[in-house]
Write a protein that holds these residues in place. Structure first.
Motif, PDB file in Angstrom:
ATOM      1  N   ASP A 258      52.091  37.883  57.138  1.00 55.37           N
ATOM      2  CA  ASP A 258      51.192  37.108  57.988  1.00 55.37           C
ATOM      3  C   ASP A 258      52.007  36.397  59.051  1.00 55.37           C
ATOM      4  O   ASP A 258      53.027  35.779  58.770  1.00 55.37           O
ATOM      5  CB  ASP A 258      50.313  36.123  57.212  1.00 55.37           C
ATOM      6  CG  ASP A 258      51.038  35.358  56.113  1.00 55.37           C
ATOM      7  OD1 ASP A 258      52.114  35.795  55.691  1.00 55.37           O
ATOM      8  OD2 ASP A 258      50.506  34.329  55.673  1.00 55.37           O
ATOM      9  N   SER A 259      51.565  36.554  60.299  1.00 53.72           N
ATOM     10  CA  SER A 259      52.235  35.823  61.366  1.00 53.72           C
ATOM     11  C   SER A 259      51.215  34.985  62.115  1.00 53.72           C
ATOM     12  O   SER A 259      50.013  35.275  62.105  1.00 53.72           O
ATOM     13  CB  SER A 259      52.985  36.747  62.331  1.00 53.72           C
ATOM     14  OG  SER A 259      52.305  37.922  62.579  1.00 53.72           O
ATOM     15  N   TYR A 260      51.715  33.963  62.757  1.00 58.67           N
ATOM     16  CA  TYR A 260      50.884  33.078  63.557  1.00 58.67           C
ATOM     17  C   TYR A 260      51.603  32.806  64.855  1.00 58.67           C
ATOM     18  O   TYR A 260      52.822  32.661  64.869  1.00 58.67           O
ATOM     19  CB  TYR A 260      50.611  31.757  62.814  1.00 58.67           C
ATOM     20  CG  TYR A 260      49.731  32.001  61.622  1.00 58.67           C
ATOM     21  CD1 TYR A 260      48.350  31.933  61.737  1.00 58.67           C
ATOM     22  CD2 TYR A 260      50.278  32.376  60.404  1.00 58.67           C
ATOM     23  CE1 TYR A 260      47.528  32.214  60.665  1.00 58.67           C
ATOM     24  CE2 TYR A 260      49.469  32.666  59.318  1.00 58.67           C
ATOM     25  CZ  TYR A 260      48.093  32.583  59.452  1.00 58.67           C
ATOM     26  OH  TYR A 260      47.282  32.879  58.405  1.00 58.67           O
ATOM     27  N   SER A 261      50.824  32.770  65.936  1.00 58.72           N
ATOM     28  CA  SER A 261      51.398  32.393  67.222  1.00 58.72           C
ATOM     29  C   SER A 261      50.881  31.013  67.586  1.00 58.72           C
ATOM     30  O   SER A 261      49.773  30.626  67.188  1.00 58.72           O
ATOM     31  CB  SER A 261      51.020  33.420  68.295  1.00 58.72           C
ATOM     32  OG  SER A 261      49.615  33.455  68.472  1.00 58.72           O
ATOM     33  N   PHE A 262      51.700  30.292  68.319  1.00 56.48           N
ATOM     34  CA  PHE A 262      51.366  28.925  68.728  1.00 56.48           C
ATOM     35  C   PHE A 262      51.580  28.815  70.228  1.00 56.48           C
ATOM     36  O   PHE A 262      52.673  29.106  70.723  1.00 56.48           O
ATOM     37  CB  PHE A 262      52.264  27.926  67.992  1.00 56.48           C
ATOM     38  CG  PHE A 262      52.087  27.971  66.498  1.00 56.48           C
ATOM     39  CD1 PHE A 262      51.214  27.098  65.864  1.00 56.48           C
ATOM     40  CD2 PHE A 262      52.765  28.918  65.734  1.00 56.48           C
ATOM     41  CE1 PHE A 262      51.032  27.155  64.483  1.00 56.48           C
ATOM     42  CE2 PHE A 262      52.586  28.978  64.360  1.00 56.48           C
ATOM     43  CZ  PHE A 262      51.721  28.105  63.730  1.00 56.48           C
ATOM     44  N   ASP A 263      50.530  28.451  70.944  1.00 58.45           N
ATOM     45  CA  ASP A 263      50.598  28.334  72.397  1.00 58.45           C
ATOM     46  C   ASP A 263      49.912  27.055  72.854  1.00 58.45           C
ATOM     47  O   ASP A 263      49.045  26.521  72.164  1.00 58.45           O
ATOM     48  CB  ASP A 263      49.922  29.547  73.054  1.00 58.45           C
ATOM     49  CG  ASP A 263      50.809  30.796  72.989  1.00 58.45           C
ATOM     50  OD1 ASP A 263      51.661  30.935  73.875  1.00 58.45           O
ATOM     51  OD2 ASP A 263      50.652  31.586  72.040  1.00 58.45           O
ATOM     52  N   VAL A 264      50.315  26.620  74.050  1.00 57.94           N
ATOM     53  CA  VAL A 264      49.654  25.422  74.584  1.00 57.94           C
ATOM     54  C   VAL A 264      48.303  25.722  75.195  1.00 57.94           C
ATOM     55  O   VAL A 264      47.450  24.838  75.267  1.00 57.94           O
ATOM     56  CB  VAL A 264      50.482  24.702  75.680  1.00 57.94           C
ATOM     57  CG1 VAL A 264      51.457  23.737  75.055  1.00 57.94           C
ATOM     58  CG2 VAL A 264      51.161  25.667  76.603  1.00 57.94           C
ATOM     59  N   ASP A 265      48.080  26.954  75.667  1.00 54.23           N
ATOM     60  CA  ASP A 265      46.801  27.211  76.322  1.00 54.23           C
ATOM     61  C   ASP A 265      46.298  28.631  76.033  1.00 54.23           C
ATOM     62  O   ASP A 265      47.000  29.445  75.430  1.00 54.23           O
ATOM     63  CB  ASP A 265      46.908  26.971  77.836  1.00 54.23           C
ATOM     64  CG  ASP A 265      48.043  27.773  78.436  1.00 54.23           C
ATOM     65  OD1 ASP A 265      48.371  28.854  77.901  1.00 54.23           O
ATOM     66  OD2 ASP A 265      48.615  27.306  79.443  1.00 54.23           O
ATOM     67  N   ASP A 266      45.073  28.893  76.460  1.00 54.62           N
ATOM     68  CA  ASP A 266      44.413  30.156  76.152  1.00 54.62           C
ATOM     69  C   ASP A 266      45.126  31.347  76.784  1.00 54.62           C
ATOM     70  O   ASP A 266      45.184  32.427  76.197  1.00 54.62           O
ATOM     71  CB  ASP A 266      42.954  30.124  76.626  1.00 54.62           C
ATOM     72  CG  ASP A 266      42.151  29.080  75.863  1.00 54.62           C
ATOM     73  OD1 ASP A 266      42.680  28.564  74.847  1.00 54.62           O
ATOM     74  OD2 ASP A 266      41.017  28.787  76.275  1.00 54.62           O
ATOM     75  N   ALA A 267      45.678  31.133  77.983  1.00 54.29           N
ATOM     76  CA  ALA A 267      46.389  32.233  78.637  1.00 54.29           C
ATOM     77  C   ALA A 267      47.611  32.617  77.807  1.00 54.29           C
ATOM     78  O   ALA A 267      47.921  33.804  77.631  1.00 54.29           O
ATOM     79  CB  ALA A 267      46.816  31.815  80.048  1.00 54.29           C
ATOM     80  N   GLY A 268      48.301  31.616  77.271  1.00 53.52           N
ATOM     81  CA  GLY A 268      49.447  31.875  76.407  1.00 53.52           C
ATOM     82  C   GLY A 268      49.032  32.619  75.155  1.00 53.52           C
ATOM     83  O   GLY A 268      49.696  33.571  74.718  1.00 53.52           O
ATOM     84  N   LEU A 269      47.906  32.205  74.575  1.00 50.72           N
ATOM     85  CA  LEU A 269      47.409  32.879  73.376  1.00 50.72           C
ATOM     86  C   LEU A 269      47.123  34.351  73.665  1.00 50.72           C
ATOM     87  O   LEU A 269      47.434  35.227  72.855  1.00 50.72           O
ATOM     88  CB  LEU A 269      46.146  32.167  72.857  1.00 50.72           C
ATOM     89  CG  LEU A 269      45.399  32.842  71.714  1.00 50.72           C
ATOM     90  CD1 LEU A 269      46.295  33.114  70.515  1.00 50.72           C
ATOM     91  CD2 LEU A 269      44.198  31.996  71.276  1.00 50.72           C
TER      92      LEU A 269
ATOM     93  N   TYR B 147      56.551  34.332  61.108  1.00 52.13           N
ATOM     94  CA  TYR B 147      55.883  35.180  60.121  1.00 52.13           C
ATOM     95  C   TYR B 147      56.609  35.137  58.793  1.00 52.13           C
ATOM     96  O   TYR B 147      57.739  34.666  58.699  1.00 52.13           O
ATOM     97  CB  TYR B 147      55.797  36.633  60.620  1.00 52.13           C
ATOM     98  CG  TYR B 147      57.100  37.417  60.575  1.00 52.13           C
ATOM     99  CD1 TYR B 147      58.056  37.280  61.577  1.00 52.13           C
ATOM    100  CD2 TYR B 147      57.374  38.297  59.526  1.00 52.13           C
ATOM    101  CE1 TYR B 147      59.241  38.000  61.536  1.00 52.13           C
ATOM    102  CE2 TYR B 147      58.554  39.035  59.481  1.00 52.13           C
ATOM    103  CZ  TYR B 147      59.486  38.873  60.493  1.00 52.13           C
ATOM    104  OH  TYR B 147      60.653  39.585  60.451  1.00 52.13           O
ATOM    105  N   GLN B 148      55.936  35.625  57.782  1.00 49.40           N
ATOM    106  CA  GLN B 148      56.546  35.792  56.465  1.00 49.40           C
ATOM    107  C   GLN B 148      56.006  37.083  55.851  1.00 49.40           C
ATOM    108  O   GLN B 148      54.951  37.578  56.231  1.00 49.40           O
ATOM    109  CB  GLN B 148      56.238  34.601  55.564  1.00 49.40           C
ATOM    110  CG  GLN B 148      54.755  34.440  55.258  1.00 49.40           C
ATOM    111  CD  GLN B 148      54.485  33.375  54.194  1.00 49.40           C
ATOM    112  OE1 GLN B 148      55.382  32.964  53.475  1.00 49.40           O
ATOM    113  NE2 GLN B 148      53.237  32.962  54.090  1.00 49.40           N
ATOM    114  N   ILE B 149      56.783  37.628  54.914  1.00 50.24           N
ATOM    115  CA  ILE B 149      56.321  38.763  54.111  1.00 50.24           C
ATOM    116  C   ILE B 149      56.366  38.249  52.685  1.00 50.24           C
ATOM    117  O   ILE B 149      57.451  37.971  52.162  1.00 50.24           O
ATOM    118  CB  ILE B 149      57.217  39.993  54.303  1.00 50.24           C
ATOM    119  CG1 ILE B 149      57.120  40.472  55.756  1.00 50.24           C
ATOM    120  CG2 ILE B 149      56.808  41.112  53.343  1.00 50.24           C
ATOM    121  CD1 ILE B 149      58.003  41.661  56.091  1.00 50.24           C
ATOM    122  N   GLN B 150      55.202  38.114  52.063  1.00 49.08           N
ATOM    123  CA  GLN B 150      55.162  37.261  50.882  1.00 49.08           C
ATOM    124  C   GLN B 150      54.032  37.649  49.933  1.00 49.08           C
ATOM    125  O   GLN B 150      53.055  38.265  50.342  1.00 49.08           O
ATOM    126  CB  GLN B 150      54.975  35.835  51.417  1.00 49.08           C
ATOM    127  CG  GLN B 150      55.320  34.763  50.467  1.00 49.08           C
ATOM    128  CD  GLN B 150      54.128  33.905  50.207  1.00 49.08           C
ATOM    129  OE1 GLN B 150      53.004  34.319  50.417  1.00 49.08           O
ATOM    130  NE2 GLN B 150      54.385  32.705  49.728  1.00 49.08           N
TER     131      GLN B 150
END
Lengths: 590, 590
Positions: B161-172, B135-138
């Protein structure tokens, strides 16, 4: 806090990035502190952001300590205030400009003098409100022609800029000195070598001006220091020591001589020694007076011809000339067309006639301060192949004024006249403090009522530090061939803890140490990577990342010892496992 | 820390600023928290910056607590990544664009999906590196058509704004829920009333999407909540509960009837009740099917005609239509030229012929989900002055699909079908979390190797909060007629200490209290102004500035008491001077 290498958003690189010109840039990319987003524009990865924030916090603490108050201006600024001070025009290509959907003009703020001045005008009205010092730590923008050296000269960068506001010059001196002291504390805490040097102040209209330079061979700034006293100055600001007028009663009248084929100083000196040899000493370039012509364009669009007269053994230093002409002024050496337009100026043989009585309109003639009254010169006779000898300044010619733009050389006398000589060194401009005076307050009409109820114009001081540049400057000053090596106060962690081995016991011990250190308030970067990552890779990463203390839990653990290494000196000590945490805490808090 | 009103860079105003539309804006300017620099662009004065930083710190703490890592992207971004995702075009006039001195295109980042995606692509390559949240505060930029309401809709503003990154839908799902929990903790700490509502996700391609809205009458967002269950949704996201097909065996064949002079639903209903009266119940607008035509321009420049069929008692909600059409799509109701270009569409009498068999190429016909199979409608007969009655959906006409853009009304059934009805309320969008899915990862080719060594596209979540908007939203939710009234966790100080009187003893006591509170870690805003500033002015300023606890050292001091007032409730208590510090510390740390 414990940061785990297994989860930290970082990737170290073994190879130097292709576009990196200086060590700090190479290492900050390789160690995963920054990434380039566009030329001169960088992304701060977690490790880099931690260092940047620590630097910002140091600056903030010291600013708050002198009673400066933090605020924050926008980066996207309307044109109007910059129009009022003429800087919308003066900045030329140096700023980013844009229009909104309605066609209104904006700029991305390169500095915020106008905004600071206007906000004080908005809120304050009386001498009782002053003195005031306000500051911000904020993103700034300059459209550099050649962004280079990573964070050292970026197009988007962070600045701490503060301004002081006082009713009178004595107040400004107090505010200036408070900031100067705060800057000394900041730079001491940042942990790298720096010099405080006198800087140009003329162009900005103020009286005192000093720069804080990080000593660095890659620096863009050249400064000089005296071999004897504590004088140090930016090359732009160096003055020639005052020279007394020379008696010239026994100097013969100036006489023009034929000097065929002597278009350069070198050929002229050879010719003089061959045909006009002196008994006491040979002619040298220093005996000649060189007149160099420039076309100068001012921000308002007007142009003039500037002739600079200086001893023939020195060149005009473009950076000094630039600094003397001031912001927004563009200059170029006279070209063939320029000479064609001024037929009285004989290229290579310009002399006192063409720059004296017969000087064409629109030409300004300024001389180096070494050209004092009574000094004798050989110079052009205003016709090709002829020079004047025994030309005496003040007797045979005079100029419109003096200008200090001759190159400064190692061995030049110290301006303080103490017998010391100047030596040059290179540095990175890290901070600049100067007495701005009333320029902006006048342009934007910032006045307050004084004790007698009279409106007086406020006088301002300007004080800047670049935290993003400081990240690079510190890296530049402290790295070694293995990688970065941060001073403790700005390091991204206190301790880099390495679990070196595959044994369960090593990881268990390291894990326990990480938690114990965390409990004592020590920030730990813990290399907990298991699997294929060898101890060798971990050691290399630790050296590259540059946390000041490296703790290695490895083979020694079986004998009850853990290695503690000082990143900067390379000193290692084996510490008994039982005492490890205490020992590390003592090192970190030292 | 002690801030002294005599030195604080602040000026309170008794009058409302002329350009302020909402209470938060009026009060933040009057109390000296912010100043306008340009439309939608603000300067943070010291008090405002303190509140902003406290909000940022709360967000940072909760983000760090879920293992998200902070980094920082530039605001000045190159065009290329935004070209790759087509957003350079899609954003239209909504972003600030500029060129550098070399003519290269840049934008001021409105959001950073591209940059986040690319930095992960740069650093990571394996499923083992995931999950990752960064994430960043910007500072962000949007060229709003009509910046309004002060900080609530600015053109330069702060975002986390933050973003998550996962390999699959369950992770998301896991990453999404972690962020959701963190957001709940953040909003609880920010201290204002909020609702979590379902939001549109379709246009962005993800599956789950929720907004955090501050409840506020000045809010731009309308949301609905169920009278019975916990369903709440942004109006854009509300669905009609599933409706079962209706039997229509006994419905007579559709028959066209003359209905002269019935260009509106109202005139049509009157005509029906007059000339075609039914026995069981009168005709209402809900019996009619209205077909509304729009010209739709897609980001790629193509246009189409869109016909929306919906019950005549409802209008098309432009905001819902906008949300359904997606970012960068522009639409306008059919004008006279549009109708002229489509002669088969009889304005005011458009019916199933023109939208069915005889539908012109380039027209898309979508109907409201209430138009289920078997429902009976009165609609245009495709000639002026004529309507069709007993037109049965699925028997007599069909559409290209459904679209949920009819206005939502108080009393509409809850989509969960639990018998509850919807009621509308207004709010300010403060946070948005959604499952972004693979849209950006696909566009920018972000893939990692999975456990089997196969490249898989990463799936992303997107999570945003606006700290600068939060300052205004909190002010909006907590102010009263006297001024601001901050929740303790975001207040610029813990205590507003007022020296109310002229006596030396009052100032001496206040000074001592300030220092004692400071020693206990309590932040004091101390109104130490002497001279002409009356106690009345100081009280007014204290109410306006809105620090949660006000301590008044005044007349009571002679009897050994000091007043402690709660800013929000107005409750006062006289505390013995000896116990004052302990009492205040207890209130502050409560």
């Amino acid at each position: 806090m414990i940061m785990r290498m297994s989860r930290l958003f970082v990737r170290t690189l073994r190879e130097d990035p292709a576009d990196a010109e200086v060590p700090s840039h190479r290492l900050l990319v390789r160690a995963g502190y920054i990434r380039r987003a566009a030329p001169g524009i960088y992304t701060w990865l977690p490790l880099g952001l931690k260092v940047l924030r620590k630097i910002e916090d140091i600056i903030r603490e010291e600013m708050d300590a002198i009673g400066a108050q933090e605020l924050s201006f926008p980066a996207l600024l309307p044109r109007e205030p910059y129009e009022a001070t003429n800087r919308w025009t003066e900045y030329g290509d140096g700023i980013f400009r844009l229009q909104d959907r309605k066609g209104a003009d904006y700029l991305l703020g390169p500095t915020h003098e106008e905004m600071f001045t206007l906000v004080v005008k908005d809120l304050y009205s009386s001498y009782k409100d002053l003195p005031l010092s306000i500051y911000q730590i904020q993103t700034k923008y300059r459209d550099e022609a050649r962004p280079r050296a990573g964070l050292l000269r970026g197009r988007e960068f962070i600045m701490k800029d503060s301004y002081s506001f006082d009713v009178d010059d004595a107040g400004l001196d107090v505010s200036y000195n408070k900031h100067r002291d705060a800057y000394i504390r900041i730079f001491d805490r940042l942990g790298f070598e720096y010099a405080i040097v006198e800087a140009m102040s003329g162009a900005m209209g103020g009286s005192k001006s000093e720069e804080f330079l990080a000593k660095a061979s890659v620096g863009e700034d050249t400064y000089v220091r005296c071999s004897l006293c504590d004088y140090a100055a930016n090359v732009e600001a160096v003055h020639v020591p005052p020279i007394a007028p020379v008696p010239y009663d026994d100097v013969p009248a100036a006489h023009a001589e034929q000097t065929p084929d002597t278009p350069t100083i070198e050929t002229l000196v050879d010719h003089l020694n061959e045909r006009f040899a002196r008994d006491d000493r040979p002619w040298t370039a220093a005996d000649t007076l060189k007149n160099v012509l420039f076309t100068v364009r001012h921000p308002d669009g007007t142009t003039e011809a500037l002739a600079v007269g200086l001893p023939g053994d020195r060149e005009v230093d473009d950076k000094r000339l630039e600094a003397h002409l001031g912001e927004g002024v563009v200059f170029a050496p006279f070209g063939d067309e320029d000479f064609a337009a001024q037929p009285t100026l004989a290229k290579g043989y310009i002399g006192p006639g063409a720059l004296g009585e017969k000087k064409p309109a629109g030409v300004r003639y300024l001389v180096d301060p070494r050209v004092v009254e009574g000094t004798r010169w050989v110079t052009g006779a205003d016709v090709a192949g002829s020079h004047v000898i025994d030309l005496v300044a003040g007797r045979d010619f005079s100029a419109d004024g003096t200008i200090e733009v001759a190159e400064v050389r190692d061995g030049d006398p110290c301006p303080r006249g103490d017998g010391g000589v100047l030596e040059t060194a290179r540095g990175i401009e890290m901070g600049h403090i100067f007495q701005l005076g009333r320029k902006y307050a006048e342009a934007l009409d910032l006045k307050v009522l004084d004790e007698n109820g009279k409106l007086v114009t406020v006088t301002m001081g300007s004080y800047g530090i670049g935290p993003s540049r400081a990240v690079a400057a510190i890296a530049e000053g402290t790295h070694d061939e293995l990688g970065l090596s941060w001073p403790r106060e700005v390091a991204p962690a206190d301790v880099h803890l390495v679990a070196a081995g595959k044994e369960e016991a090593i990881f268990a011990a390291a894990e326990r140490i990480a938690h114990e250190l965390d409990k004592k308030g020590v920030t730990v970067l813990y290399d907990d990577r298991a699997g294929k990552v060898s101890p060798g890779v971990k050691f290399k990463d630790a050296e590259l990342i540059g946390v000041p203390t490296i703790v290695v839990v490895g083979k020694g653990l079986a004998e009850g010892t853990i290695e503690v290494k000082d990143r900067a000196t390379g000193t290692r000590e084996d510490v008994p496992a039982d005492h490890l945490v205490d020992r590390v805490v003592r090192i970190v808090k030292a």
